[in-house]
Write a protein that holds these residues in place. Structure first.
Motif, PDB file in Angstrom:
ATOM      1  N   ILE A 196      -3.974  21.968   7.913  1.00 55.44           N
ATOM      2  CA  ILE A 196      -3.241  20.768   8.324  1.00 55.44           C
ATOM      3  C   ILE A 196      -3.715  19.601   7.468  1.00 55.44           C
ATOM      4  CG2 ILE A 196      -2.816  19.155  10.199  1.00 55.44           C
ATOM      5  CD1 ILE A 196      -3.232  21.505  12.110  1.00 55.44           C
ATOM      6  N   CYS A 197      -2.772  18.889   6.883  1.00 54.45           N
ATOM      7  CA  CYS A 197      -3.091  17.795   5.975  1.00 54.45           C
ATOM      8  C   CYS A 197      -2.400  16.524   6.462  1.00 54.45           C
ATOM      9  CB  CYS A 197      -2.594  18.153   4.578  1.00 54.45           C
ATOM     10  SG  CYS A 197      -2.512  16.773   3.446  1.00 54.45           S
ATOM     11  N   ILE A 198      -3.149  15.457   6.524  1.00 49.14           N
ATOM     12  CA  ILE A 198      -2.558  14.145   6.776  1.00 49.14           C
ATOM     13  C   ILE A 198      -2.474  13.464   5.421  1.00 49.14           C
ATOM     14  CG2 ILE A 198      -2.825  11.921   7.917  1.00 49.14           C
ATOM     15  CD1 ILE A 198      -4.400  13.434  10.088  1.00 49.14           C
ATOM     16  N   GLU A 199      -1.249  13.308   4.913  1.00 47.75           N
ATOM     17  CA  GLU A 199      -1.073  12.816   3.556  1.00 47.75           C
ATOM     18  C   GLU A 199      -1.422  11.336   3.444  1.00 47.75           C
ATOM     19  OE1 GLU A 199       2.737  13.904   2.053  1.00 47.75           O
ATOM     20  OE2 GLU A 199       2.122  15.995   1.848  1.00 47.75           O
ATOM     21  N   LEU A 200      -1.982  10.987   2.290  1.00 46.95           N
ATOM     22  CA  LEU A 200      -2.349   9.611   2.002  1.00 46.95           C
ATOM     23  C   LEU A 200      -1.095   8.797   1.687  1.00 46.95           C
ATOM     24  CD1 LEU A 200      -5.362  10.313  -0.383  1.00 46.95           C
ATOM     25  CD2 LEU A 200      -5.454   9.766   2.047  1.00 46.95           C
ATOM     26  N   THR A 201      -1.181   7.514   1.910  1.00 41.86           N
ATOM     27  CA  THR A 201      -0.083   6.620   1.541  1.00 41.86           C
ATOM     28  C   THR A 201      -0.112   6.395   0.029  1.00 41.86           C
ATOM     29  OG1 THR A 201      -1.417   4.629   1.808  1.00 41.86           O
ATOM     30  CG2 THR A 201      -0.238   5.433   3.769  1.00 41.86           C
ATOM     31  N   ASP A 202       0.945   5.801  -0.507  1.00 40.05           N
ATOM     32  CA  ASP A 202       0.990   5.495  -1.937  1.00 40.05           C
ATOM     33  C   ASP A 202      -0.183   4.607  -2.338  1.00 40.05           C
ATOM     34  OD1 ASP A 202       3.273   6.986  -2.077  1.00 40.05           O
ATOM     35  OD2 ASP A 202       4.636   5.291  -2.348  1.00 40.05           O
ATOM     36  N   ARG A 203      -0.473   3.617  -1.521  1.00 35.69           N
ATOM     37  CA  ARG A 203      -1.575   2.695  -1.819  1.00 35.69           C
ATOM     38  C   ARG A 203      -2.911   3.440  -1.845  1.00 35.69           C
ATOM     39  NH1 ARG A 203      -2.401  -0.885  -4.864  1.00 35.69           N
ATOM     40  NH2 ARG A 203      -0.362  -1.607  -4.305  1.00 35.69           N
ATOM     41  N   GLN A 204      -3.138   4.346  -0.905  1.00 31.06           N
ATOM     42  CA  GLN A 204      -4.386   5.104  -0.864  1.00 31.06           C
ATOM     43  C   GLN A 204      -4.512   6.023  -2.082  1.00 31.06           C
ATOM     44  OE1 GLN A 204      -3.680   6.768   3.034  1.00 31.06           O
ATOM     45  NE2 GLN A 204      -5.297   5.512   3.949  1.00 31.06           N
ATOM     46  N   ILE A 205      -3.399   6.603  -2.525  1.00 29.15           N
ATOM     47  CA  ILE A 205      -3.426   7.457  -3.724  1.00 29.15           C
ATOM     48  C   ILE A 205      -3.760   6.619  -4.948  1.00 29.15           C
ATOM     49  CG2 ILE A 205      -2.020   8.876  -5.259  1.00 29.15           C
ATOM     50  CD1 ILE A 205      -0.545   9.851  -2.703  1.00 29.15           C
ATOM     51  N   ARG A 206      -3.120   5.446  -5.061  1.00 27.97           N
ATOM     52  CA  ARG A 206      -3.417   4.559  -6.196  1.00 27.97           C
ATOM     53  C   ARG A 206      -4.888   4.152  -6.203  1.00 27.97           C
ATOM     54  NH1 ARG A 206       1.587   2.376  -8.239  1.00 27.97           N
ATOM     55  NH2 ARG A 206       3.222   2.711  -6.698  1.00 27.97           N
ATOM     56  N   ASN A 207      -5.420   3.813  -5.038  1.00 33.27           N
ATOM     57  CA  ASN A 207      -6.834   3.421  -4.938  1.00 33.27           C
ATOM     58  C   ASN A 207      -7.762   4.574  -5.315  1.00 33.27           C
ATOM     59  OD1 ASN A 207      -6.082   0.869  -4.140  1.00 33.27           O
ATOM     60  ND2 ASN A 207      -6.406   1.256  -1.959  1.00 33.27           N
ATOM     61  N   ALA A 208      -7.415   5.786  -4.889  1.00 34.80           N
ATOM     62  CA  ALA A 208      -8.249   6.952  -5.203  1.00 34.80           C
ATOM     63  C   ALA A 208      -8.261   7.207  -6.712  1.00 34.80           C
ATOM     64  CB  ALA A 208      -7.747   8.174  -4.452  1.00 34.80           C
ATOM     65  N   VAL A 209      -7.111   7.091  -7.368  1.00 37.53           N
ATOM     66  CA  VAL A 209      -7.033   7.294  -8.816  1.00 37.53           C
ATOM     67  C   VAL A 209      -7.774   6.164  -9.530  1.00 37.53           C
ATOM     68  CG1 VAL A 209      -5.448   7.417 -10.786  1.00 37.53           C
ATOM     69  CG2 VAL A 209      -4.930   8.665  -8.684  1.00 37.53           C
ATOM     70  N   ARG A 210      -7.604   4.942  -9.064  1.00 37.39           N
ATOM     71  CA  ARG A 210      -8.301   3.799  -9.656  1.00 37.39           C
ATOM     72  C   ARG A 210      -9.821   3.962  -9.543  1.00 37.39           C
ATOM     73  NH1 ARG A 210      -7.958  -0.640  -6.039  1.00 37.39           N
ATOM     74  NH2 ARG A 210      -9.910   0.246  -5.363  1.00 37.39           N
ATOM     75  N   ASP A 211     -10.283   4.468  -8.410  1.00 36.52           N
ATOM     76  CA  ASP A 211     -11.716   4.670  -8.207  1.00 36.52           C
ATOM     77  C   ASP A 211     -12.294   5.743  -9.135  1.00 36.52           C
ATOM     78  OD1 ASP A 211     -11.600   2.746  -6.252  1.00 36.52           O
ATOM     79  OD2 ASP A 211     -11.614   4.176  -4.572  1.00 36.52           O
ATOM     80  N   GLN A 212     -11.429   6.557  -9.716  1.00 36.04           N
ATOM     81  CA  GLN A 212     -11.880   7.592 -10.654  1.00 36.04           C
ATOM     82  C   GLN A 212     -11.773   7.129 -12.102  1.00 36.04           C
ATOM     83  OE1 GLN A 212     -10.653  11.678  -9.473  1.00 36.04           O
ATOM     84  NE2 GLN A 212      -9.786  10.652  -7.670  1.00 36.04           N
ATOM     85  N   GLY A 213     -11.531   5.811 -12.302  1.00 35.17           N
ATOM     86  CA  GLY A 213     -11.603   5.222 -13.634  1.00 35.17           C
ATOM     87  C   GLY A 213     -10.288   4.998 -14.337  1.00 35.17           C
ATOM     88  N   TYR A 214      -9.173   5.066 -13.656  1.00 32.51           N
ATOM     89  CA  TYR A 214      -7.861   4.914 -14.284  1.00 32.51           C
ATOM     90  C   TYR A 214      -7.266   3.554 -13.952  1.00 32.51           C
ATOM     91  CZ  TYR A 214      -8.075   9.891 -15.278  1.00 32.51           C
ATOM     92  OH  TYR A 214      -8.451  11.121 -15.750  1.00 32.51           O
ATOM     93  N   SER A 215      -6.361   3.092 -14.822  1.00 31.07           N
ATOM     94  CA  SER A 215      -5.632   1.838 -14.586  1.00 31.07           C
ATOM     95  C   SER A 215      -4.162   2.066 -14.932  1.00 31.07           C
ATOM     96  CB  SER A 215      -6.226   0.716 -15.449  1.00 31.07           C
ATOM     97  OG  SER A 215      -6.104   1.053 -16.815  1.00 31.07           O
ATOM     98  N   ASN A 216      -3.335   1.043 -14.756  1.00 29.44           N
ATOM     99  CA  ASN A 216      -1.886   1.149 -15.004  1.00 29.44           C
ATOM    100  C   ASN A 216      -1.321   2.408 -14.356  1.00 29.44           C
ATOM    101  OD1 ASN A 216      -2.032  -1.195 -16.570  1.00 29.44           O
ATOM    102  ND2 ASN A 216      -2.476  -0.024 -18.407  1.00 29.44           N
ATOM    103  N   ILE A 217      -1.464   2.508 -13.052  1.00 30.85           N
ATOM    104  CA  ILE A 217      -1.152   3.721 -12.300  1.00 30.85           C
ATOM    105  C   ILE A 217       0.291   3.660 -11.807  1.00 30.85           C
ATOM    106  CG2 ILE A 217      -1.772   5.057 -10.252  1.00 30.85           C
ATOM    107  CD1 ILE A 217      -4.599   3.682 -10.603  1.00 30.85           C
ATOM    108  N   TYR A 218       1.055   4.721 -12.158  1.00 27.94           N
ATOM    109  CA  TYR A 218       2.437   4.849 -11.708  1.00 27.94           C
ATOM    110  C   TYR A 218       2.604   6.197 -11.023  1.00 27.94           C
ATOM    111  CZ  TYR A 218       3.176   0.944 -14.834  1.00 27.94           C
ATOM    112  OH  TYR A 218       3.104  -0.273 -15.444  1.00 27.94           O
TER     113      TYR A 218
END
Length: 106
Positions: A44-66
């Motif tokens: 069972i998975c509770i999916e992250l929101t778009d904002r949470q996904i962007r934050n998770a990718v940003r926290d791994q060192g990425y920018s300009n996230i689409y």
């Protein structure tokens, strides 16, 4: 001989006990599965929101996230890191990057 007969009796007892379980109870299953990459995750998975996904990718060192295409608990993300633009496959359950493909210079 005595141990052979007691083993047979134990096996027969287990077989009879298993056949006495109601059909509905026999089908109940709880467990963990893999996501195709060898990672163990709850079924069972509770999916992250778009904002949470962007934050998770940003926290791994990425920018300009689409965010791009969402499919089967994964989402394609285009993001920049250093001097390169990457196409990432990200888990919508955890925000971890599952795969990364370098597209072009930034």
């Amino acid at each position: 001989m005595r141990t052979t007969s007691s083993v047979r009796a134990a096996i027969l007892g287990l077989a009879l006990a298993a056949s006495a379980v109601p059909a509905g109870a026999a089908q109940f299953h709880f467990g963990f599965g893999t996501d195709g990459f060898g990672f163990r995750r709850p079924l069972i998975c509770i999916e992250l929101t778009d904002r949470q996904i962007r934050n998770a990718v940003r926290d791994q060192g990425y920018s300009n996230i689409y965010l791009n295409v969402s499919n089967n608990r994964r989402i394609q993300v285009r993001a920049t890191r250093g001097d390169w633009v990457y196409l990432l496959r990200v888990s919508t359950c955890t925000g971890t990057i599952l795969s990364r493909e370098r597209l072009r210079p930034a």
